[in-house]
Design a protein around this motif. Structure first.
Motif, PDB file in Angstrom:
ATOM      1  N   ARG A 322      15.983  -9.827   4.546  1.00 27.00           N
ATOM      2  CA  ARG A 322      16.009  -8.397   4.892  1.00 27.00           C
ATOM      3  C   ARG A 322      14.746  -8.040   5.679  1.00 27.00           C
ATOM      4  NH1 ARG A 322      17.278  -6.763  -0.280  1.00 27.00           N
ATOM      5  NH2 ARG A 322      15.111  -6.256  -0.647  1.00 27.00           N
ATOM      6  N   ALA A 325      14.881  -9.374   9.144  1.00 26.46           N
ATOM      7  CA  ALA A 325      15.784  -8.574   9.988  1.00 26.46           C
ATOM      8  C   ALA A 325      15.091  -7.275  10.394  1.00 26.46           C
ATOM      9  CB  ALA A 325      17.070  -8.272   9.232  1.00 26.46           C
ATOM     10  N   ASP A 326      14.370  -6.645   9.432  1.00 26.20           N
ATOM     11  CA  ASP A 326      13.653  -5.405   9.754  1.00 26.20           C
ATOM     12  C   ASP A 326      12.590  -5.666  10.818  1.00 26.20           C
ATOM     13  OD1 ASP A 326      15.159  -4.210   7.891  1.00 26.20           O
ATOM     14  OD2 ASP A 326      13.594  -3.963   6.384  1.00 26.20           O
ATOM     15  N   ASP A 327      11.837  -6.768  10.610  1.00 30.70           N
ATOM     16  CA  ASP A 327      10.765  -7.093  11.570  1.00 30.70           C
ATOM     17  C   ASP A 327      11.355  -7.333  12.954  1.00 30.70           C
ATOM     18  OD1 ASP A 327       9.018  -6.853   9.566  1.00 30.70           O
ATOM     19  OD2 ASP A 327       8.592  -8.990   9.326  1.00 30.70           O
ATOM     20  N   LEU A 328      12.501  -8.029  12.952  1.00 36.73           N
ATOM     21  CA  LEU A 328      13.145  -8.349  14.220  1.00 36.73           C
ATOM     22  C   LEU A 328      13.615  -7.067  14.913  1.00 36.73           C
ATOM     23  CD1 LEU A 328      13.716 -11.083  15.514  1.00 36.73           C
ATOM     24  CD2 LEU A 328      16.082 -10.847  14.774  1.00 36.73           C
ATOM     25  N   ALA A 329      14.206  -6.177  14.098  1.00 35.29           N
ATOM     26  CA  ALA A 329      14.697  -4.915  14.670  1.00 35.29           C
ATOM     27  C   ALA A 329      13.532  -4.110  15.246  1.00 35.29           C
ATOM     28  CB  ALA A 329      15.414  -4.106  13.591  1.00 35.29           C
ATOM     29  N   LEU A 330      12.409  -4.126  14.511  1.00 40.35           N
ATOM     30  CA  LEU A 330      11.225  -3.398  14.976  1.00 40.35           C
ATOM     31  C   LEU A 330      10.717  -3.994  16.285  1.00 40.35           C
ATOM     32  CD1 LEU A 330       9.718  -1.112  13.455  1.00 40.35           C
ATOM     33  CD2 LEU A 330       7.969  -2.813  12.925  1.00 40.35           C
ATOM     34  N   GLU A 331      10.685  -5.318  16.287  1.00 42.96           N
ATOM     35  CA  GLU A 331      10.207  -6.032  17.467  1.00 42.96           C
ATOM     36  C   GLU A 331      11.115  -5.730  18.664  1.00 42.96           C
ATOM     37  OE1 GLU A 331       7.624  -8.195  19.512  1.00 42.96           O
ATOM     38  OE2 GLU A 331       7.416  -7.570  17.432  1.00 42.96           O
ATOM     39  N   LEU A 332      12.435  -5.736  18.400  1.00 43.51           N
ATOM     40  CA  LEU A 332      13.401  -5.456  19.465  1.00 43.51           C
ATOM     41  C   LEU A 332      13.213  -4.048  20.008  1.00 43.51           C
ATOM     42  CD1 LEU A 332      16.806  -6.935  18.320  1.00 43.51           C
ATOM     43  CD2 LEU A 332      15.611  -7.346  20.458  1.00 43.51           C
ATOM     44  N   THR A 333      13.015  -3.090  19.075  1.00 44.44           N
ATOM     45  CA  THR A 333      12.818  -1.704  19.508  1.00 44.44           C
ATOM     46  C   THR A 333      11.575  -1.604  20.374  1.00 44.44           C
ATOM     47  OG1 THR A 333      13.750  -1.039  17.414  1.00 44.44           O
ATOM     48  CG2 THR A 333      12.625   0.676  18.659  1.00 44.44           C
ATOM     49  N   ARG A 336      12.275  -3.191  23.673  1.00 46.19           N
ATOM     50  CA  ARG A 336      13.160  -2.345  24.474  1.00 46.19           C
ATOM     51  C   ARG A 336      12.397  -1.143  25.029  1.00 46.19           C
ATOM     52  NH1 ARG A 336      17.442   0.649  21.080  1.00 46.19           N
ATOM     53  NH2 ARG A 336      15.522   1.753  20.645  1.00 46.19           N
ATOM     54  N   GLN A 504      23.681   6.634  19.128  1.00 46.25           N
ATOM     55  CA  GLN A 504      22.984   5.428  19.601  1.00 46.25           C
ATOM     56  C   GLN A 504      22.785   5.481  21.113  1.00 46.25           C
ATOM     57  OE1 GLN A 504      25.134   1.914  18.437  1.00 46.25           O
ATOM     58  NE2 GLN A 504      24.601   2.198  16.290  1.00 46.25           N
TER      59      GLN A 504
END
Ligand code: ADP
Length: 564
Positions: A322, A325-333, A336, A504
């Motif tokens: 989890r 996944a959070d770190d990845l989502a943060l990194e992606l944001t 982006r 979104q």
């Protein structure tokens, strides 16, 4: 707790056949699950059963109380090693029982022992827990003729209680939003403390590099490992690497035993540790790492402990995946946003220059015919492109907080009517009627430019997604400390399965794209960012047909972030 009670035990109400042959009694006592030991008034062992011999462990059939002044007393059964057994008795806190505290001695002194808890096991091994009852045995005249002790093995029951406690502590350690090393240390401490393993490590795997890296370490108070953890371990190396390679738990009952990997034995013995257990952490999709614990005593593998550890590892695995996944989502944001900001800035300057030059050229009265048409098309498209770039930059800036709100007193009624007026030509072109129902004035604290942008987005969408001849309703009212703006249309609506994605970035409903309605999917995210920065909320209601957007804004503006 032991109670002091010197009265003789009450005789049983059940008749006891006085002439019961001795073999029956012996068979009965011998086959009891409870360990039983009987002694004479001098503390000499008269009898102990098989369960007692097992309790005394390692196959030693032994009496476990023999007074110094009577060296013969222990010879009633074979293989007696009194000093060894007495030395195995411990209080639940681990301290040794001294001679006078031995339960049989207490019983002989007339103490009635009930639910006394002792630990029993040979040195260097994890002891088992027994519940002890004992009392003096008296004859008809009340004279003490000996003492009786029964011991019931409650190790499993105690362990089960500790398991529950351990699982709870692990869950608590993993719910806090602490960094991985802190949460890992808390898990190691939770397990190590409750299962009496003084040393634990958490290793995390890098599957690409095929390498394990240390993530957390816990050492029980009073233990001092001398070596730091290695800074990496290749798959297959060391105990964690072995667990990874085998993809299965490993349990070394005694790391000093022959056949154990010398480096493990050396490390453990330097720390004064004897047993080691390690379990893999993984999700169904991937291997994540290894949990390793070391015990201070020799400890045979126990399936219940392994099951508990596997449960803990699964819990840790879920937490880590989890977190990843959070770190990845943060990194992606972040990536982006950086990308959008870069592209936006790089595009904005040339677009501004194109727009200003085309506008300048269009003022030339001599430009005519096809050239004028071409230039007007360039101007239109450059403006459209510039609007997209502006929306992108606004959105990134408002969401990240880089764009500040310019707060002040604003009349939302005025903003709504200006927005409606500006959109009237588009609405008329599509024969859409806009009905406005608003108070003459509705003042609040906000950013007039951003609130106008918000009204434009919502009303423009209602018009855009309405069929020709449709109606759009714009209602503004005060509700307590809030201003409520509702924009309703009877248009396309949004397909049910797509509704959760409506805010979104870049979302475009299939209903809209199927009809070739142009758009970017930036308007609603932008509207939501503006509303949220004002401390308000935005909600969508779906009608059949149509859509309704309701915005609530606090009249006092965003309370906690003035100036933003
Ligand atoms: P767009 O530029 O595409 O209109 P928005 O972010 O404003 O982008 O809206 C995202 C999507 O949500 C739109 O493409 C459309 O599919 C849907 N949508 C927004 N408002 C409405 C509405 N009033 N009626 C139907 N669909 C809507």
């Amino acid at each position: 707790m032991a109670q002091r009670d010197i009265s003789p035990a009450k005789p049983s109400k059940h008749p006891f056949p006085a002439d019961l042959p001795q073999q029956y009694l012996r068979a009965l006592i011998e086959n009891l699950d409870s360990a039983v030991v009987l002694c004479d008034p001098k503390g000499r062992i008269l009898l102990f059963n098989r369960a007692m011999a097992v309790a005394c462990a390692s196959g030693t059939t032994a009496s476990w109380e023999r007074t110094e002044d009577d060296p013969e007393s222990g010879d009633l059964r074979v293989g007696v090693d009194v000093s060894r057994i007495s030395g195995c008795l411990r209080n639940p806190d681990g301290s040794r029982l001294v001679q006078g505290e031995l339960p049989l001695s207490k019983a002989l002194r007339g103490e009635r022992i009930r639910d006394h808890e002792i630990h029993l096991g040979p040195d260097g091994r994890r002891p088992r827990t027994y519940r002890v009852h004992g009392e003096a045995v008296c004859n008809e005249t009340g004279r003490t003729v000996g003492a009786l002790l029964t011991l019931q093995d409650i190790t499993e029951r105690r362990l089960a209680a500790r398991f529950g406690d351990c699982e709870l502590a692990v869950s608590e350690a993993l719910t806090v939003s602490a960094p991985v090393d802190e949460a890992g240390t808390a898990v190691l401490a939770a397990v190590g403390t409750r299962l009496s393993w003084p040393y634990g490590e958490l290793w995390l795997a890098d599957e690409v590099e095929e390498m394990l890296y240390p993530a957390a370490r816990w050492v029980a108070p009073g233990h001092q490992p001398s070596d730091p953890m290695p800074d990496r371990l290749p798959r297959g190396e060391g105990l964690p690497g072995e667990v990874w390679a085998m993809s299965a738990p490993r349990w070394y009952a005694d790391v000093a035993a022959p056949g154990v990997h010398p480096s493990l034995a050396a490390t453990a013995s330097r720390f004064g540790l004897r047993s080691a257990v390690a379990v893999p952490i993984r999700t169904p999709e991937q291997f994540i790492g290894v949990l390793t614990f070391f015990g201070a005593t020799v400890e045979e593998p126990e399936s219940s402990l392994l099951a508990l550890l596997s449960g803990v590892a699964a819990h840790v695995g879920q937490f880590l995946s989890r977190r990843r996944a959070d770190d990845l989502a943060l990194e992606l944001t972040r990536t982006r946003d950086d990308f959008l900001a870069l592209v936006g800035h790089e595009l904005r300057t040339p677009l501004t220059s194109i727009v200003s030059h085309t506008e300048l050229l269009l003022t030339d009265g001599e430009l005519s015919g096809e050239n004028r048409l071409l230039l007007e098309s360039v101007d239109r498209n450059a403006n459209a492109l510039r609007a997209i770039v502006t929306d992108l930059l606004d959105l990134a800036g408002l969401e990240s907080g880089d764009i500040s709100l310019d707060l002040g007193p604003v009349d939302l009624s005025e903003i709504v009517s200006a927005s409606t007026a500006a959109l009237a030509p588009v609405a008329e072109a599509n024969d859409v009627k806009i009905q406005v129902d608003a108070p003459r004035v509705l003042s609040l604290r906000g950013d007039p430019v951003r609130l106008r942008q918000l009204a434009d987005e919502l009303i423009a969408n209602a018009v855009k997604y309405s069929p020709d001849g449709g109606d759009v309703g714009v209602r503004l009212e005060r509700e307590g400390d809030l201003a409520a703006l509702t924009v309703t249309d009877g248009g396309l609506g949004i397909p049910e399965d797509e509704r959760p994605r409506v805010f979104q970035r870049f979302f475009r409903s299939s209903a809209g794209t199927a009809r070739g309605i142009s758009g970017t999917g930036l308007g609603l995210p932008l509207a939501r960012a503006i509303v949220e920065r004002h401390g308000g909320t935005i909600q969508v209601q779906h009608a059949n047909p149509g859509t309704s957007m309701t915005v609530s804004l606090p009249l006092d503006g965003p309370g906690s972030s003035p100036g933003k």
